[in-house]
Enzyme design. Sequence first.
Site, short mmCIF file in Angstrom:
data_model
loop_
_atom_site.label_atom_id
_atom_site.label_comp_id
_atom_site.label_asym_id
_atom_site.label_seq_id
_atom_site.Cartn_x
_atom_site.Cartn_y
_atom_site.Cartn_z
N HIS A 3 0.83 -1.20 -0.06
CA HIS A 3 -0.13 -0.11 -0.10
C HIS A 3 0.77 1.14 -0.05
CE1 HIS A 3 -3.93 -1.48 2.20
NE2 HIS A 3 -4.19 -1.25 0.78
N CYS A 54 -2.89 3.25 9.13
CA CYS A 54 -4.03 2.60 8.78
C CYS A 54 -5.03 2.15 9.80
CB CYS A 54 -3.46 1.22 7.89
SG CYS A 54 -2.17 0.45 8.11
N1 ARG Z 1 -3.91 -7.20 6.74
C1 ARG Z 1 -4.55 -5.89 6.01
C2 ARG Z 1 -4.30 -6.05 4.68
O1 ARG Z 1 -3.48 -6.55 4.01
C3 ARG Z 1 -3.43 -4.74 6.57
C4 ARG Z 1 -4.07 -3.58 6.02
C5 ARG Z 1 -3.22 -2.41 6.59
N2 ARG Z 1 -3.37 -1.07 6.00
C6 ARG Z 1 -2.80 -0.40 5.33
N3 ARG Z 1 -3.26 0.75 4.98
N4 ARG Z 1 -1.29 -0.68 5.23
O2 ARG Z 1 -5.20 -5.49 3.78
#
Ligand code: ARG
Length: 297
Positions: free
Chosen positions: A195, A291
């Site tokens: 991300h 997040c």
């Molecule tokens: N386990 C979640 C996923 O992979 C974690 C999300 C974390 N969010 C972020 N914006 N990095 O979707």
Amino acid sequence: MVYQTLDALDVQLKDLPVLPPPNRVVLTTPTHFDVEYVINPHMSENVGAVRKEVAWQQWKAVRAAYTALDRKPVVVNGQPGLPDMVFCANQTLPFYNPGADTKGVVLSRMHSEHREGEVPYYDRFFEDMGYAVKTLREDLDADFEGMGDALWHPTRRLLWGGYGYRTSPEAYEALSDLLDVPVVLLRLTDPDYYHLDTCLCPLDAEHALVAPDAFDDTGRALIESFFDTLIEVPDHEARHQLACNGHCPDGTHVLIQEGCEQTNERLREHNFVPVELDTSEFLKAGGSVFCMKQMIW
Ligand code: ARG
């Protein structure tokens, strides 16, 4: 307008409308938080490894940190069967258009079917709060993971759009039209940084934390062209402690995973104040402070 290369850029920050910072925080309880499946590399060794009681204490410390900075969170209840719902930055992209005085959220289209069920809860939550809830064009076949990948440039109406793992580049054409905002696209090139909020952390209009290895040359050049000062995060702190998943809610304090020593030192050199929080249980799922919250206007 969507920008992908330096050559095509015909906007400068100073020409873009001012965007006041969002001051309200949304958090989601970790009531049903766990690692139950693997959708990013951070989760792979961690199925079933979350210490629930510890996660609760860590989440309460995050809540207290926002409260101490005068941003008392509004809390959404985590739901059974949705172990990643605690990461409430991902299901929506909040927006505010001061010119038209409109505020609302755009709903995400989660890449992973494991997380699709989270979105309707936030749809209802924002609807009940009186926010305009928007969706991407029906005919568009694209994934979009909200503020996991789409980040506002602090204080200006400009959107940074990460793509490559969770969000499709096409989503940003639609978003740009929907919100009438320019978007600068950044291709993500390393699955540990799946991300955009794992590798770029805008602190204020001039400064950002960045994990350079997460981007290609074009991406790095685009980031450099908008931020006066980039604070590079060493690879181990970015990759394993998600230092770039910190959050600067007020232009000074940076809520960040505990123990990112070199990053903290560099932050202090630039007059930021690190506020260390232990998010070890959430790192097991691939997330940290940024997040675990959503900022709204
Ligand atoms: N386990 C979640 C996923 O992979 C974690 C999300 C974390 N969010 C972020 N914006 N990095 O979707």
